[in-house]
Design a protein around this motif. Structure first.
Motif, PDB file in Angstrom:
ATOM      1  N   LYS A  53      48.720  48.587  76.936  1.00 17.56           N
ATOM      2  CA  LYS A  53      48.917  47.143  76.764  1.00 17.56           C
ATOM      3  C   LYS A  53      48.611  46.396  78.051  1.00 17.56           C
ATOM      4  O   LYS A  53      48.902  45.209  78.157  1.00 17.56           O
ATOM      5  N   VAL A  85      48.900  42.952  74.460  1.00 14.83           N
ATOM      6  CA  VAL A  85      48.023  43.313  73.344  1.00 14.83           C
ATOM      7  C   VAL A  85      47.579  44.756  73.543  1.00 14.83           C
ATOM      8  O   VAL A  85      47.053  45.118  74.596  1.00 14.83           O
ATOM      9  N   THR A 112      41.298  46.656  69.456  1.00 20.58           N
ATOM     10  CA  THR A 112      42.512  45.978  69.912  1.00 20.58           C
ATOM     11  C   THR A 112      43.400  45.749  68.696  1.00 20.58           C
ATOM     12  O   THR A 112      42.925  45.751  67.556  1.00 20.58           O
ATOM     13  N   ASN A 146      46.293  43.103  67.283  1.00 16.98           N
ATOM     14  CA  ASN A 146      47.018  41.836  67.397  1.00 16.98           C
ATOM     15  C   ASN A 146      48.200  41.857  66.446  1.00 16.98           C
ATOM     16  O   ASN A 146      48.052  42.188  65.271  1.00 16.98           O
ATOM     17  N   SER A 147      49.364  41.487  66.949  1.00 11.77           N
ATOM     18  CA  SER A 147      50.573  41.448  66.128  1.00 11.77           C
ATOM     19  C   SER A 147      50.839  40.032  65.652  1.00 11.77           C
ATOM     20  O   SER A 147      50.653  39.080  66.394  1.00 11.77           O
ATOM     21  N   HIS A 148      51.275  39.931  64.416  1.00 13.93           N
ATOM     22  CA  HIS A 148      51.678  38.655  63.833  1.00 13.93           C
ATOM     23  C   HIS A 148      53.071  38.841  63.267  1.00 13.93           C
ATOM     24  O   HIS A 148      53.222  39.416  62.192  1.00 13.93           O
ATOM     25  N   LYS A 161      49.874  43.344  61.414  1.00 16.54           N
ATOM     26  CA  LYS A 161      49.077  43.658  62.592  1.00 16.54           C
ATOM     27  C   LYS A 161      47.618  43.670  62.156  1.00 16.54           C
ATOM     28  O   LYS A 161      47.301  44.087  61.049  1.00 16.54           O
ATOM     29  N   ALA A 211      36.020  41.735  68.326  1.00 20.11           N
ATOM     30  CA  ALA A 211      37.154  40.984  67.771  1.00 20.11           C
ATOM     31  C   ALA A 211      36.998  40.680  66.282  1.00 20.11           C
ATOM     32  O   ALA A 211      37.581  39.736  65.766  1.00 20.11           O
ATOM     33  N   ASP A 263      40.660  40.966  57.413  1.00 19.16           N
ATOM     34  CA  ASP A 263      41.803  40.066  57.506  1.00 19.16           C
ATOM     35  C   ASP A 263      42.010  39.524  56.102  1.00 19.16           C
ATOM     36  O   ASP A 263      41.342  38.596  55.680  1.00 19.16           O
TER      37      ASP A 263
END
Length: 197
Positions: free
Chosen positions: A26, A35, A48, A50-52, A66, A73, A93
């Motif tokens: 991280k 991240v 990578t 990414n947490s939500h 996640k 990206a 997504d």
């Protein structure tokens, strides 16, 4: 999703003949602090995460999300954790179109050990038999991923010679030769790290 598809759109898919090491941390330059990033042996970012955290506007309150992103990206997988010890992973997504890739069920959780069963979605998937198993200690960042009795991947902390205390901030994920997508293995490892929750 089949385990061996050379036509997959995920990076690192297809057959390879030597183990591949990815290094997780991280604290990688060029990535926001906190991240989780996975790099190759040359230090290039491969994935990578990414947490939500859950919020009432997007996800149901019983889930958190996640996103597993590639080096550019682009979202590869959306991973949702449910509070009953299960996860579901969707392609891309999935804010709209939910294409299930796999689901995970935690079968054991103690202070030092977690075990998960993975069920891949697809035409040939058997609802009753799991396709992969994940076993290990999230605290030690140590796990093994199996397909039947074959070792598919394993992780461990980064040890250095004469090091008295091993930090948990950096670890190695080794993916063994075969045809399972690297992105799928990384997604499973991300789920494993949150397996104690």
């Amino acid at each position: 999703m089949e385990l061996g598809t050379s036509e997959s759109s995920f990076p690192g898919s297809g057959e390879y003949h030597i183990p591949i090491d990815l290094f997780g941390s991280k604290k990688h330059p060029g990535v926001p602090r906190g991240v989780l990033a996975f790099t190759d042996a040359s230090g290039n970012i491969v994935f990578t995460v990414n947490s939500h955290p859950p919020n009432s506007n997007s996800s149901p309150p019983s889930e958190d999300k996640k996103l597993l992103l590639d080096a550019s990206a682009n979202p590869l997988f959306s991973i949702y954790r449910h509070h009953n010890g299960s996860w579901k992973c969707y392609k891309g997504d999935n804010d709209g179109n939910k294409e299930l890739v796999f689901r995970v069920q935690r079968t054991m959780k103690t202070l030092t050990r977690v075990e998960l069963e993975v069920f891949l979605d697809g035409e040939n998937s058997n609802v009753e038999a799991c396709d992969l198993k994940v076993k290990g200690s999230p605290f030690k960042r140590s796990c093994c991923i199996y397909k039947d009795s074959d070792l598919v991947a394993q992780s461990s902390l980064m040890y250095k010679l004469h090091q008295l205390r091993v930090g948990r901030g950096k670890f190695r994920l080794t993916i063994f030769p075969g045809t399972i997508d690297q992105a799928l293995i990384v997604a499973l490892f991300v789920i494993f790290l949150s397996g104690r929750k």
